[in-house]
Enzyme design. Structure first.
Site, PDB file in Angstrom:
ATOM      1  N   HIS A 119       0.865  -1.325   0.085  1.00 54.00           N
ATOM      2  CA  HIS A 119       0.108   0.033  -0.191  1.00 54.00           C
ATOM      3  C   HIS A 119       0.912   1.361   0.016  1.00 54.00           C
ATOM      4  O   HIS A 119       2.048   1.296   0.088  1.00 54.00           O
ATOM      5  CB  HIS A 119      -0.886  -0.014   1.443  1.00 54.00           C
TER       6      HIS A 119
ATOM      7  N   ASP B 266       0.760   5.257   1.743  1.00 53.15           N
ATOM      8  CA  ASP B 266       0.188   5.839   2.954  1.00 53.15           C
ATOM      9  C   ASP B 266      -0.518   7.195   2.459  1.00 53.15           C
ATOM     10  O   ASP B 266       0.104   8.011   1.687  1.00 53.15           O
ATOM     11  CB  ASP B 266       1.263   6.173   4.257  1.00 53.15           C
TER      12      ASP B 266
ATOM     13  N   HIS C 282       4.721   0.174  -0.042  1.00 54.13           N
ATOM     14  CA  HIS C 282       5.453  -0.674   0.984  1.00 54.13           C
ATOM     15  C   HIS C 282       4.767  -1.625   1.443  1.00 54.13           C
ATOM     16  O   HIS C 282       3.482  -1.598   1.523  1.00 54.13           O
ATOM     17  CB  HIS C 282       6.135   0.312   2.049  1.00 54.13           C
TER      18      HIS C 282
ATOM     19  N   ARG D 159       7.526  -8.539  16.095  1.00 55.77           N
ATOM     20  CA  ARG D 159       8.117  -7.002  15.713  1.00 55.77           C
ATOM     21  C   ARG D 159       6.768  -6.234  16.008  1.00 55.77           C
ATOM     22  O   ARG D 159       5.751  -6.636  15.932  1.00 55.77           O
ATOM     23  CB  ARG D 159       8.503  -6.871  14.114  1.00 55.77           C
TER      24      ARG D 159
END
Length: 331
Positions: free
Chosen positions: A197, A199, A255, A265
């Site tokens: 996607h 941002d 990304h 994470r």
């Protein structure tokens, strides 16, 4: 350590490229040029000597760790995300899923205080204090970076972009993402924590916990892993609105986040956004008769409506082109 990513598509390529690391304590003129260059080539860079106090970061990270360590039933009391609050696997209203659980907060102080009561019922003031302190510091950093961008673009008004996020009605968000470790022996493991996607906001400031997983795409099917070094750095990426304001000169980079087989994470993403009624258009300094606007003017509220009508990986900017048949910048 090299992450053991799972189930990469055979059509995808992984390519190691050196991501720009920019020292914000260096000469301002030099830094502004380096930021512009990174935004043009990658839409992504890291910053060090950024001025965000270490204790502010660790306090916020600790609150995130404590929340995600709670039993599922307790975390679900802070959800479902609509859009703010706790969510697990479901990303947005259009059926996108990923191996992620998350906490999404609006950065308005009243909203922070209200949501803290369901997120941390035992000590909501402690959680609220950590969020408020972190938001204040990363917003300062975002403001500084946006001013440096304006300097590098030779805009007469150096606050032409940054003032959009300093407005008290700013629609900025803070998102905690927790990606679990995926067992190598699982019957059908998924490698995608958060799918491909861009941002939608102006600028994203990302802090992660030193575990690799983030990847950016500069070409179709080619992914560049972003390593976690230096661990003190913030990752910065251009959002859709900034691509519009720079007339396509800056790249709103695609990304994704991968889960891996050796460690979980957590990341914290601050999305710098303008007020809902702010009009987004190309900066006048970047317009010429030979380079007319690539996108029509629109409000942030209008763009947000488009976000919720599309899937995660859809190209939202295509809907706002000044010339719909123009394929340029259809990244």
């Amino acid at each position: 350590m090299v992450a053991a990513y799972l189930n990469l598509s055979k059509t995808e390529q992984i390519r190691d490229i050196e991501i720009p690391i920019i020292d914000l304590s260096a000469d301002r003129s030099k830094v502004s040029k380096l930021i512009v260059k990174a935004c043009e080539e990658f839409g992504f860079f890291k910053v060090i000597n950024h001025g965000v106090p270490h204790d502010v970061i660790t306090r916020m990270e600790q609150q995130g760790y404590e929340f995600f360590a709670k039993p599922a039933s307790r975390k679900q009391q802070a959800g479902p995300a609509n859009p703010y609050g706790y969510g697990c696997k479901n990303i947005g209203p259009k059926g996108d899923i990923g191996e992620v659980e998350y906490l999404l907060l609006h950065t308005n102080p009243l909203s922070i205080d209200h949501n803290s009561k369901t997120i941390s019922s035992t000590d909501p003031n402690k959680f609220s204090y950590a969020v408020r302190g972190y938001v204040e510091e990363v917003n300062k950093l975002a403001y500084e970076i946006l001013e440096l961008m304006a300097v590098g673009l030779e805009a007469p008004d150096h606050s032409v972009i940054s003032r959009l996020i300093s407005n008290v009605e700013s629609d900025s968000l803070l998102r905690f993402n927790h990606y679990p470790k995926v067992d190598d022996g699982a019957t059908s493991p998924s490698s995608i924590g958060f799918g491909e996607h861009t941002d939608p906001q102006i600028l994203t400031l990302l802090r992660s916990d030193g575990v690799d997983g983030l990847q950016i795409s500069l070409d179709d099917g080619v992914w560049v892993p972003v390593n976690s070094d230096p661990v003190s750095a913030f990752c910065i990426n251009v959002g859709d609105l900034l691509q519009v304001m720079t007339n396509g000169r800056f790249l709103s980079v695609r990304h994704r986040a991968m889960v891996n087989s050796y460690k979980s994470r957590m990341s914290m993403a601050y999305f710098s956004a303008p007020p809902l009624d702010a009009t987004i258009s190309c900066l006048p300094v970047l317009l010429t008769p030979q380079k007319p606007p690539l996108y029509r003017s629109f409000t942030w509220a209008e763009y947000k409506k488009a976000i919720y009508s599309l899937r995660l990986g859809d190209n939202r900017l295509n809907l706002f082109k000044a010339r719909p048949d123009d394929d340029e910048n259809s990244n």
